[in-house]
Design a protein around this motif. Structure first.
Motif, PDB file in Angstrom:
ATOM      1  N   SER A  38       0.904   6.836  -0.331  1.00 31.38           N
ATOM      2  CA  SER A  38       2.291   6.407  -0.100  1.00 31.38           C
ATOM      3  C   SER A  38       2.405   4.915   0.216  1.00 31.38           C
ATOM      4  CB  SER A  38       2.922   7.253   1.008  1.00 31.38           C
ATOM      5  OG  SER A  38       4.242   6.832   1.252  1.00 31.38           O
ATOM      6  N   PRO A  39       1.790   4.416   1.302  1.00 32.07           N
ATOM      7  CA  PRO A  39       1.959   2.984   1.593  1.00 32.07           C
ATOM      8  C   PRO A  39       1.078   2.072   0.743  1.00 32.07           C
ATOM      9  CG  PRO A  39       0.626   3.997   3.299  1.00 32.07           C
ATOM     10  CD  PRO A  39       1.049   5.108   2.381  1.00 32.07           C
ATOM     11  N   MET A  40      -0.123   2.536   0.395  1.00 30.68           N
ATOM     12  CA  MET A  40      -1.074   1.639  -0.268  1.00 30.68           C
ATOM     13  C   MET A  40      -0.761   1.416  -1.749  1.00 30.68           C
ATOM     14  SD  MET A  40      -3.087   0.422   1.980  1.00 30.68           S
ATOM     15  CE  MET A  40      -1.766   0.465   3.187  1.00 30.68           C
ATOM     16  N   LEU A  43       1.801  -1.188  -2.000  1.00 31.41           N
ATOM     17  CA  LEU A  43       1.201  -2.515  -1.836  1.00 31.41           C
ATOM     18  C   LEU A  43       0.465  -2.936  -3.106  1.00 31.41           C
ATOM     19  CD1 LEU A  43       0.365  -4.924  -0.031  1.00 31.41           C
ATOM     20  CD2 LEU A  43      -1.590  -3.546   0.721  1.00 31.41           C
ATOM     21  N   LEU A  44      -0.293  -2.020  -3.706  1.00 33.46           N
ATOM     22  CA  LEU A  44      -1.079  -2.339  -4.892  1.00 33.46           C
ATOM     23  C   LEU A  44      -0.205  -2.617  -6.118  1.00 33.46           C
ATOM     24  CD1 LEU A  44      -3.955   0.274  -4.464  1.00 33.46           C
ATOM     25  CD2 LEU A  44      -4.195  -2.211  -4.342  1.00 33.46           C
ATOM     26  N   GLN A  45       1.055  -2.159  -6.088  1.00 30.83           N
ATOM     27  CA  GLN A  45       1.973  -2.423  -7.193  1.00 30.83           C
ATOM     28  C   GLN A  45       2.892  -3.609  -6.926  1.00 30.83           C
ATOM     29  OE1 GLN A  45       3.603   1.758  -7.984  1.00 30.83           O
ATOM     30  NE2 GLN A  45       3.148   1.056 -10.055  1.00 30.83           N
ATOM     31  N   LEU A 170      -1.232  -2.032   9.344  1.00 31.70           N
ATOM     32  CA  LEU A 170      -2.495  -2.744   9.168  1.00 31.70           C
ATOM     33  C   LEU A 170      -2.698  -3.198   7.727  1.00 31.70           C
ATOM     34  CD1 LEU A 170      -4.749  -0.366  11.321  1.00 31.70           C
ATOM     35  CD2 LEU A 170      -3.615  -2.467  12.056  1.00 31.70           C
ATOM     36  N   SER A 171      -3.682  -4.051   7.530  1.00 27.72           N
ATOM     37  CA  SER A 171      -3.980  -4.585   6.196  1.00 27.72           C
ATOM     38  C   SER A 171      -4.703  -3.540   5.344  1.00 27.72           C
ATOM     39  CB  SER A 171      -4.856  -5.831   6.317  1.00 27.72           C
ATOM     40  OG  SER A 171      -6.149  -5.492   6.797  1.00 27.72           O
ATOM     41  N   TYR A 172      -4.776  -3.804   4.055  1.00 31.23           N
ATOM     42  CA  TYR A 172      -5.375  -2.870   3.086  1.00 31.23           C
ATOM     43  C   TYR A 172      -6.830  -2.539   3.449  1.00 31.23           C
ATOM     44  CZ  TYR A 172      -7.135  -1.153  -1.410  1.00 31.23           C
ATOM     45  OH  TYR A 172      -7.717  -0.399  -2.394  1.00 31.23           O
TER      46      TYR A 172
END
Length: 479
Positions: A38-40, A43-45, A170-172
């Protein structure tokens, strides 16, 4: 005067609870890996992607769906490993696979590496839903079997929520390191746990089985109740030796086993086709529609956190009331409420299409009700029942078959829900989910016996009693 075992009184449940918690730690890690999407992937897109080039929709779709494909052969692998090498070794393998998936993500941003890492999540998924419920059932006594069996869903939903929260903060790479620490922590802790008494008895290791059973029950090995439980396991396994080596054929041909198998299959299918899977994936758009012309606006991560809280609340309630209320009432009531909420959501879409003014809180309420009922009843109780109605020999095979069917249907839903909803209308899909849930509620009331606190022999007596009652009813009509 009561004897004490370590710090605990004779007959304490603490060792069973401790063991069950450690058994289900991989489920928490798996829940985090599912929640990671869901969150990652957002971010990756995005333009801020840690990759040089953002992921495409097709790449993300494959990352989401591939786990359900690898889960299908993974289910049978877990059943084989559990029956051949034991539940403990299998659980260690599950955590090792989970750790490998996070190491792969930390090592590379390549699309093939990300998809392969998600494929490994499918192996973890199969272990969590084949091995963990069986292992938990085999170390639990009848009085707390249901409550400990519900830990699977509680840990799954808690893992989801945990990742939703840290993914927002937090960061990836920090998230990946935390996720890697979960299976690593489990691998270290679980080395001290015993294998299940059922597997030890299968290996004719009677002394070790007695020692483990006594530790789990906080009693001495000479205690009569410990001896009685081991005797029940021995009788189950002696009866199983008479069965055909091809387990599925034996199950289908035997009247009682076939009835148990169909019940396990139907409750598993109903669990997957209740609407929760597409609802969780469609939640963002439903919230977006609901917040139109309203001050109630949630970001994508806030939506996920809200649904995560609802899931955890439902699974906590299931664990706390399952031994008091029983399996049958919880499953029938949650199926009915889920069905009505899906029909209400479908009707809301129909009314909106016709231009009728509809309250914006209806989709949010029905969505939360559906997720709550899924976490409180449909998910945990179906798993508990499927594990309770089979002996040691058949548990692994049945759980593998039912989970494979469930995984296949999940894969289809994730792949085709949106195109079908766009072509025939979203309301048709939700009416279908609602009808499935309502029929499930009726099926539970009429067909499924109450299994709370009952041994396998007592459960099968209920099957025979129901069958004889049906035969009497048929003969009465013939006369």
């Amino acid at each position: 005067m009561k004897k004490y075992y370590g710090f605990f009184k004779e007959g304490s449940k603490v060792n069973q609870i401790t063991c069950a918690v450690l058994i289900n730690l991989p489920v928490f890690a798996y829940g985090a890996s599912i929640g990671w999407m869901s969150p990652m992937t957002l971010l990756l897109q995005s333009k801020n992607s840690p990759r040089e080039e953002p992921l495409t929709d097709i790449e993300v779709s494959w990352m989401a769906a591939v786990a359900y494909l690898t889960c299908i052969p993974g289910n049978f692998l877990m059943a084989f490993l559990g029956d051949t090498f034991g539940r403990k070794i299998t659980l260690i393998f599950i955590s090792s696979t989970g750790a490998a998936s996070w190491i792969l993500m930390l090592s590379s941003f390549e699309v093939w590496a990300l998809i392969l890492a998600r494929a490994l999540v499918g192996i973890t998924m199969s272990g969590c839903y084949v091995t963990c419920p069986i292992y938990t059932k085999e170390i639990s006594d009848d009085g707390i079997r249901g409550a400990l069996g519900c830990l699977v869903i509680l840990f799954h939903t808690s893992g989801n929520l945990f990742l939703y929260v840290i993914g927002d903060l937090l960061s990836y790479r920090t998230v990946l390191w935390i996720c890697l620490s979960l299976p690593t922590f489990h691998l270290i802790l679980f080395m001290m746990m015993p294998d299940s008494p059922s597997f030890l008895m299968k290996r004719s290791n009677v002394e070790e089985a007695a020692r483990v059973m006594a530790w789990l029950r906080c009693k001495s090995e000479d205690d009569q109740s410990v001896k009685n439980e081991l005797e029940v396991i021995k009788k189950e396994q002696l009866n199983d030796k008479e069965s055909n080596s091809f387990l599925l054929r034996t199950i289908i041909k035997d009247n009682i086993l076939s009835k148990a198998f169909y019940i396990a299959l139907i409750v598993t299918l109903a669990r997957e086709v209740c609407g929760a899977v597409p609802v969780l994936n469609f939640a963002g758009e439903i919230f977006a529609i609901a917040s139109t012309d309203s001050s109630f606006v949630l970001t994508s991560n806030q939506q996920a956190i809200l649904l995560g809280v609802v899931q955890v609340t439902g699974s906590m309630l299931a664990s706390s009331i399952v031994e008091k209320a029983g399996r049958k009432p919880i499953l029938s009531i949650t199926s009915l409420i889920s069905g009505l909420s899906m029909c209400a959501l479908a009707s809301w879409f129909v009314a909106k299409d016709y231009g009728v003014v509809t309250p914006n809180w209806i989709p949010i309420m029905t969505l939360c009700l559906c997720i709550f009922c899924d976490a409180c009843g449909l998910q945990p109780i179906s798993i508990v029942i499927a594990g309770e109605i089979f002996s040691y020999k058949y548990r692994g095979t049945v759980m593998a078959i039912t989970m494979s069917v469930a995984s296949f249907f999940d894969f289809l839903q994730l792949l085709f829900f949106k195109p079908l909803a766009n072509s025939i209308g979203i309301h048709v899909a939700f009416y279908f989910f609602g009808i499935v849930c309502i029929f499930m509620a009726i099926y539970v009331v009429i067909v499924i016996p109450e299994t709370k606190g009952k041994s396998l022999v007592e459960i099968y007596k209920c099957f025979r009693r129901k069958k004889s009652q049906q035969n009497e009813l048929v003969s009465g009509y013939v006369e």
